[in-house]
Design an enzyme around this catalytic site. Structure first.
Site, PDB file in Angstrom:
ATOM      1  N   ALA A 111       0.838  -1.194   0.000  1.00 42.08           N
ATOM      2  CA  ALA A 111       0.000   0.000   0.000  1.00 42.08           C
ATOM      3  C   ALA A 111       0.879   1.253   0.000  1.00 42.08           C
ATOM      4  CB  ALA A 111      -0.914   0.007   1.228  1.00 42.08           C
ATOM      5  N   GLU A 114       1.747   8.347  -4.492  1.00 40.67           N
ATOM      6  CA  GLU A 114       0.309   8.581  -4.486  1.00 40.67           C
ATOM      7  C   GLU A 114      -0.197   8.825  -3.073  1.00 40.67           C
ATOM      8  OE1 GLU A 114      -1.825   5.748  -6.945  1.00 40.67           O
ATOM      9  OE2 GLU A 114      -0.089   5.495  -8.265  1.00 40.67           O
ATOM     10  N   MET A 123      -2.716  10.037 -14.777  1.00 46.13           N
ATOM     11  CA  MET A 123      -3.250   8.680 -14.633  1.00 46.13           C
ATOM     12  C   MET A 123      -4.751   8.630 -14.969  1.00 46.13           C
ATOM     13  SD  MET A 123      -1.055   7.177 -11.408  1.00 46.13           S
ATOM     14  CE  MET A 123      -1.266   8.560 -10.286  1.00 46.13           C
ATOM     15  N   TYR A 170      -7.182   6.712 -15.754  1.00 47.17           N
ATOM     16  CA  TYR A 170      -7.810   5.389 -15.700  1.00 47.17           C
ATOM     17  C   TYR A 170      -8.251   5.125 -14.265  1.00 47.17           C
ATOM     18  CZ  TYR A 170      -2.787   4.635 -14.819  1.00 47.17           C
ATOM     19  OH  TYR A 170      -1.489   4.758 -14.376  1.00 47.17           O
ATOM     20  N   GLU A 171      -8.914   4.015 -14.046  1.00 45.47           N
ATOM     21  CA  GLU A 171      -9.408   3.591 -12.729  1.00 45.47           C
ATOM     22  C   GLU A 171     -10.640   4.371 -12.246  1.00 45.47           C
ATOM     23  OE1 GLU A 171      -7.767   0.753 -10.235  1.00 45.47           O
ATOM     24  OE2 GLU A 171      -8.308   0.423 -12.335  1.00 45.47           O
ATOM     25  N   TRP A 226      -0.687   1.343 -18.269  1.00 45.85           N
ATOM     26  CA  TRP A 226      -0.766   0.598 -17.015  1.00 45.85           C
ATOM     27  C   TRP A 226      -1.717  -0.563 -17.254  1.00 45.85           C
ATOM     28  CZ3 TRP A 226       1.890   0.048 -12.738  1.00 45.85           C
ATOM     29  CH2 TRP A 226       1.358  -0.773 -11.731  1.00 45.85           C
TER      30      TRP A 226
END
Length: 324
Positions: free
Chosen positions: A72, A112, A175, A177-178, A301
Site C-alpha cells: 500500500a 500517491e 493517470m 484510468y481507474e 498501465w
C-alpha cells in the site's frame, strides 16, 4: 505522428508477453523500487525483464514508489523523506548510482496519496531529482493523479501540483484510468469524457509536449448486485474479456458516450455479471484525443497482459519513438 510510449510492468511479466510489447513501447518502466525511512533505496530484481527489453532495443526506467510491506502507498514514509534534507540527498545519490550500475534511462516518481502539506516539498524533490539526474543524461518523469482543478479536494489529489510538476519533470503522466476499479461500482475503466476533462485541465497547467496520457490495459468483471464496501471486481485481460463473452454466448455492446465495450452474462451459479474492458475502438478513441490535444504520448498501465488489438491500434496511429 511520433510519440513516446511507456509500459509499466512487474518483474513477474511473462517473457513472451514482454517481448511482444517491446515492439510497441519506447521505455519499460520497472515497477517498483522503494525506499526506507532513512532514505535508502530498496532495489528491484529486474534483471530478466530489462534483459528482454534491451534485446529488443528498449531501454528501462526505474519506478520509485513509497510502498509499505503490504504493497500500500505510505504517505507517512513520504512525509518522513521530504522533511529531511539528508535523507533526500541520500536517496537521490543512491538512485543515480543504481541508474549508472544498471544502465537505465531514468526514474519515474509515483508517490500517491501525498499529504496536502507535502505538496510543495514533493514538487521540489522532483525538481531536485531533475537537476541532479538530467545533466548525467537521465530522464525524470512523474505520475500524477487525474485532477480536473488545482484545488480539487481528496487525499489522492491534494499533494500533486500540476503546474509545479510540469516545470520540474521532463514528462508527466496523468493517470487517466481507474474510474471503474476493483472496489468501485461497475463502469468503464477510462470513460472518454472523464479522460478528456483531466487532459483539458492538464494542458491548461502543463505544456502538452510534456504530457503522457494514461492508458489502461485491462478490464473488470463485477458480480451483481454491486454492494459498496463488499463487492470486489475481478481484473481481467482484454482478450480474456472477449473470450468470456464468447464462452457465455453473449453479445459485446459498446457505450458510445464512454467509448468503451461492455456486456452482461449469467454464470453457472445463476449470478449476473457485468464486464467493462478495452478494445481497438476504445483505444483508438483515446488516441484521437491524444492527437487533438497534441500530447507527447502515453503510458500503459500495465503491459502484464497481451493485447493484440491495442498494439494494432498503436501501429495504425503512431510511430513509436525508440530512445537511445
Amino acid at each position: 505522428m511520433e510519440i513516446l510510449v511507456n509500459g509499466y510492468a512487474y518483474p513477474s511479466i511473462d517473457p513472451d508477453v514482454l517481448a511482444d510489447w517491446s515492439d510497441y513501447i519506447s521505455l519499460l518502466l520497472c515497477f517498483s523500487y522503494g525506499f526506507t525511512d532513512q532514505g535508502a533505496l530498496i532495489p528491484l530484481d529486474d534483471y530478466e525483464m530489462r534483459a528482454i527489453a534491451e534485446s529488443k532495443g528498449v531501454k528501462s526506467m526505474m519506478v520509485l514508489t513509497p510502498l509499505d510491506p503490504q504493497g500500500a502507498f505510505n504517505n507517512e514514509l513520504v512525509d518522513i523523506l521530504l522533511s529531511d534534507e539528508e535523507k533526500k540527498a541520500r536517496l537521490l545519490n543512491e538512485i543515480l548510482a543504481e541508474l549508472q550500475r544498471k544502465n537505465m534511462f531514468g526514474v519515474d516518481f509515483d508517490f500517491e496519496f501525498v499529504f496536502a502539506e507535502n505538496k510543495d516539498q514533493y514538487s521540489q524533490f522532483v525538481q531536485d531529482a531533475a537537476l541532479k539526474l538530467n545533466p548525467e543524461g537521465y530522464l525524470v518523469t512523474v505520475a500524477l493523479a487525474p485532477k480536473v482543478s488545482a484545488d480539487q479536494p481528496g487525499l489522492l489529489y491534494q499533494g500533486h501540483d500540476y503546474a509545479a510538476m510540469g516545470e520540474a519533470a521532463n514528462f508527466v503522466l496523468l493517470m487517466t484510468y481507474e474510474w471503474g476499479y476493483t472496489y468501485g461500482p461497475p463502469m468503464a475503466v477510462a470513460p472518454l469524457p472523464a479522460v478528456r476533462r483531466v487532459l483539458t485541465y492538464g494542458i491548461s497547467e502543463i505544456n502538452p509536449d510534456k504530457i503522457l496520457m494514461g492508458m489502461p490495459n485491462y478490464g473488470y468483471d463485477w458480480t451483481l448486485p454491486f454492494v459498496q464496501g463488499e463487492s470486489r471486481a475481478e481484473q481481467i485481460s482484454n482478450p480474456e474479456a472477449v473470450a468470456r463473452a464468447a464462452r457465455y454466448g453473449v453479445e459485446i455492446q459498446f457505450d458510445e458516450d464512454a467509448q468503451s465495450p461492455f456486456y452482461y452474462y449469467t454464470d453457472e451459479q445463476g449470478r449476473e455479471h457485468v464486464v467493462w474492458f478495452e478494445d481497438y475502438r476504445s483505444w483508438s478513441a483515446k488516441f484521437a484525443l491524444l492527437k487533438e490535444l497534441g500530447l507527447a504520448g502515453f503510458s500503459i498501465w500495465h503491459i502484464m497482459y497481451p493485447f493484440p488489438e491495442g498494439t494494432r491500434a498503436i501501429a495504425e496511429n503512431f510511430e513509436v519513438i525508440r530512445v537511445q
